[in-house]
Design a protein around this motif. Structure first.
Motif, short mmCIF file in Angstrom:
data_model
loop_
_atom_site.label_atom_id
_atom_site.label_comp_id
_atom_site.label_asym_id
_atom_site.label_seq_id
_atom_site.Cartn_x
_atom_site.Cartn_y
_atom_site.Cartn_z
N LYS A 43 0.75 -1.28 -0.07
CA LYS A 43 -0.01 0.13 -0.13
C LYS A 43 0.79 1.19 -0.16
O LYS A 43 1.15 1.67 1.12
CB LYS A 43 -0.81 -0.05 1.21
N PRO A 44 1.30 1.69 -1.36
CA PRO A 44 2.20 2.85 -1.36
C PRO A 44 1.51 4.12 -0.77
O PRO A 44 2.39 4.94 -0.13
CB PRO A 44 2.66 3.03 -2.74
N TRP A 45 0.29 4.12 -0.51
CA TRP A 45 -0.12 5.64 -0.11
C TRP A 45 0.07 5.47 1.30
O TRP A 45 -0.14 6.64 1.74
CB TRP A 45 -1.78 5.51 -0.75
N LYS A 46 -0.02 4.61 2.01
CA LYS A 46 0.45 4.51 3.43
C LYS A 46 1.78 5.25 3.78
O LYS A 46 2.15 5.97 4.67
CB LYS A 46 0.21 3.17 4.13
N GLU A 47 2.93 4.80 2.93
CA GLU A 47 3.98 5.31 3.05
C GLU A 47 4.13 6.89 2.50
O GLU A 47 4.58 7.74 3.62
CB GLU A 47 5.14 4.40 2.04
N GLU A 48 3.22 7.07 1.80
CA GLU A 48 3.38 8.55 1.30
C GLU A 48 2.63 9.31 2.37
O GLU A 48 2.92 10.46 2.78
CB GLU A 48 2.65 8.69 -0.04
N LYS A 49 1.71 8.75 3.08
CA LYS A 49 1.02 9.47 3.94
C LYS A 49 2.00 9.72 5.53
O LYS A 49 1.93 10.64 6.00
CB LYS A 49 -0.20 8.58 4.71
N LYS A 50 2.85 8.49 5.59
CA LYS A 50 3.78 8.66 6.80
C LYS A 50 4.65 9.78 6.55
O LYS A 50 4.89 10.49 7.20
CB LYS A 50 4.31 7.44 6.82
N GLN A 51 5.22 9.94 5.25
CA GLN A 51 6.08 10.89 4.74
C GLN A 51 5.48 12.15 4.82
O GLN A 51 6.16 13.15 5.38
CB GLN A 51 6.43 10.48 3.34
N ARG A 52 4.37 12.62 4.58
CA ARG A 52 3.82 13.68 4.60
C ARG A 52 3.58 14.15 6.15
O ARG A 52 3.89 15.23 6.51
CB ARG A 52 2.32 13.88 4.10
N GLU A 53 2.81 13.05 6.90
CA GLU A 53 3.01 13.56 8.19
C GLU A 53 4.35 13.89 9.15
O GLU A 53 4.48 14.72 9.78
CB GLU A 53 2.10 12.41 9.12
N SER A 54 5.36 13.19 8.88
CA SER A 54 6.70 13.31 9.13
C SER A 54 7.10 14.72 8.84
O SER A 54 7.71 15.52 9.65
CB SER A 54 7.52 12.48 8.85
N ALA A 55 6.79 15.24 7.51
CA ALA A 55 7.03 16.45 6.98
C ALA A 55 6.32 17.65 7.67
O ALA A 55 6.90 18.53 8.29
CB ALA A 55 7.19 16.75 5.37
N LYS A 56 5.17 17.37 8.09
CA LYS A 56 4.23 18.24 8.91
C LYS A 56 4.81 18.59 10.24
O LYS A 56 4.79 19.60 10.72
CB LYS A 56 2.75 17.88 8.84
N ARG A 57 5.30 17.38 10.86
CA ARG A 57 5.82 17.62 12.06
C ARG A 57 7.20 18.15 12.10
O ARG A 57 7.20 18.98 13.15
CB ARG A 57 6.07 16.11 12.87
N ALA A 58 7.84 17.96 11.23
CA ALA A 58 9.23 18.73 10.99
C ALA A 58 9.02 20.01 10.78
O ALA A 58 9.36 21.01 11.38
CB ALA A 58 10.02 18.00 10.03
N GLN A 59 8.14 20.70 9.89
CA GLN A 59 7.70 21.99 9.76
C GLN A 59 7.20 22.42 11.12
O GLN A 59 7.41 23.82 11.33
CB GLN A 59 6.80 22.02 8.55
N ALA A 60 6.21 21.93 11.81
CA ALA A 60 5.72 22.44 12.96
C ALA A 60 6.65 22.79 13.98
O ALA A 60 6.75 23.74 14.90
CB ALA A 60 4.50 21.45 13.60
N ARG A 61 7.68 21.67 14.12
CA ARG A 61 8.89 21.85 15.11
C ARG A 61 9.68 23.24 14.84
O ARG A 61 10.23 24.03 15.40
CB ARG A 61 9.58 20.63 15.09
N ARG A 62 9.74 23.16 13.41
CA ARG A 62 10.77 24.39 13.05
C ARG A 62 9.92 25.64 13.19
O ARG A 62 10.56 26.82 13.79
CB ARG A 62 11.01 24.38 11.41
N GLN A 63 8.64 25.74 12.99
CA GLN A 63 8.00 26.96 13.30
C GLN A 63 8.01 27.40 14.97
O GLN A 63 7.95 28.56 15.20
CB GLN A 63 6.54 26.74 12.95
N GLU A 64 7.88 26.30 15.82
CA GLU A 64 7.95 26.35 17.15
C GLU A 64 9.28 26.89 17.49
O GLU A 64 9.51 27.81 18.52
CB GLU A 64 7.75 25.05 17.78
N LEU A 65 10.38 26.41 16.84
CA LEU A 65 11.76 27.09 17.14
C LEU A 65 11.85 28.34 16.72
O LEU A 65 12.35 29.22 17.52
CB LEU A 65 12.75 26.21 16.77
N GLU A 66 11.33 28.67 15.74
CA GLU A 66 11.53 30.00 15.11
C GLU A 66 10.78 31.13 16.00
O GLU A 66 11.05 32.03 16.30
CB GLU A 66 11.10 30.19 13.57
N GLY A 67 9.50 30.46 16.23
CA GLY A 67 8.60 31.57 17.23
C GLY A 67 9.48 31.66 18.74
O GLY A 67 9.48 32.76 19.35
N ARG A 68 10.23 30.84 19.43
CA ARG A 68 11.00 30.85 20.46
C ARG A 68 12.24 31.64 20.25
O ARG A 68 12.54 32.49 21.22
CB ARG A 68 11.04 29.23 20.85
#
Length: 180
Positions: free
Chosen positions: A20-45
């Protein structure tokens, strides 16, 4: 018909089932979203984080002081770095500990490349107040800031009188090293 038997992508349980390749793609998208949220948190701080050429320069600056190759600036390395930034001021051990405590986001006792910019900013922000603090704390001779001295310092810098409970709360909050 192509068999997926033995293909670990199929189910992760020995390879039986459908890939099920869409599950791998979904995991990659979620991981990228978490990384972007972490970067925004650090930039805010901490303000904007370096990227591209700035990051390359920061890394080059970091490796200049990482003399033992640990990928982490330890106490003596941070002291040398701070001294090079402000040659006219040599930081005390307590000041180096304070800079590390303020900038060490992962609490490993040293500074990594991502924490370096904050450490430099903390040191430069502290310097204008250093002379006043040294003048006030030298009256007792032990380098500690007592409530009476803090009250005097705050009155000189802000011209606003402070209450005893505010002074005590400020000392408790500011005592990062737990030395009183």
């Amino acid at each position: 018909l192509i068999s997926l038997r033995g293909d670990p992508r199929a189910t992760g349980k020995g390879g039986f089932g459908r890939w099920k390749p869409w599950k791998e793609e979904k995991k990659q998208r979620e991981s990228a979203k978490r990384a972007q949220a972490r970067r925004q948190e650090l930039e805010g701080r901490w303000g904007s984080l370096p990227g591209g050429e700035e990051l390359h320069e920061l890394h080059r600056f970091f490796t200049q002081y990482d003399t033992n190759g640990s990928f982490k600036l330890e106490h003596t390395e941070v002291a040398v770095m701070l001294k090079s930034i402000t040659p006219e001021v040599y930081p005390t051990d307590d000041e180096v500990d304070w800079v590390i405590a303020r900038a060490d986001a992962n609490r490993d006792g040293g500074l990594q490349v991502a924490e370096l910019e904050r450490a430099v900013r903390e040191w430069k922000d502290y310097l204008p107040y250093r002379q006043k603090l040294l003048k006030i704390t030298s009256t007792w001779g032990d380098g500690k800031l007592r409530p009476v001295q803090l009250r005097k310092f705050l009155l000189e810098t802000t011209q606003i009188p402070t209450k005893d409970e505010d002074i005590e709360r400020l000392i408790r909050h500011a005592d990062l090293m737990g030395k009183g």
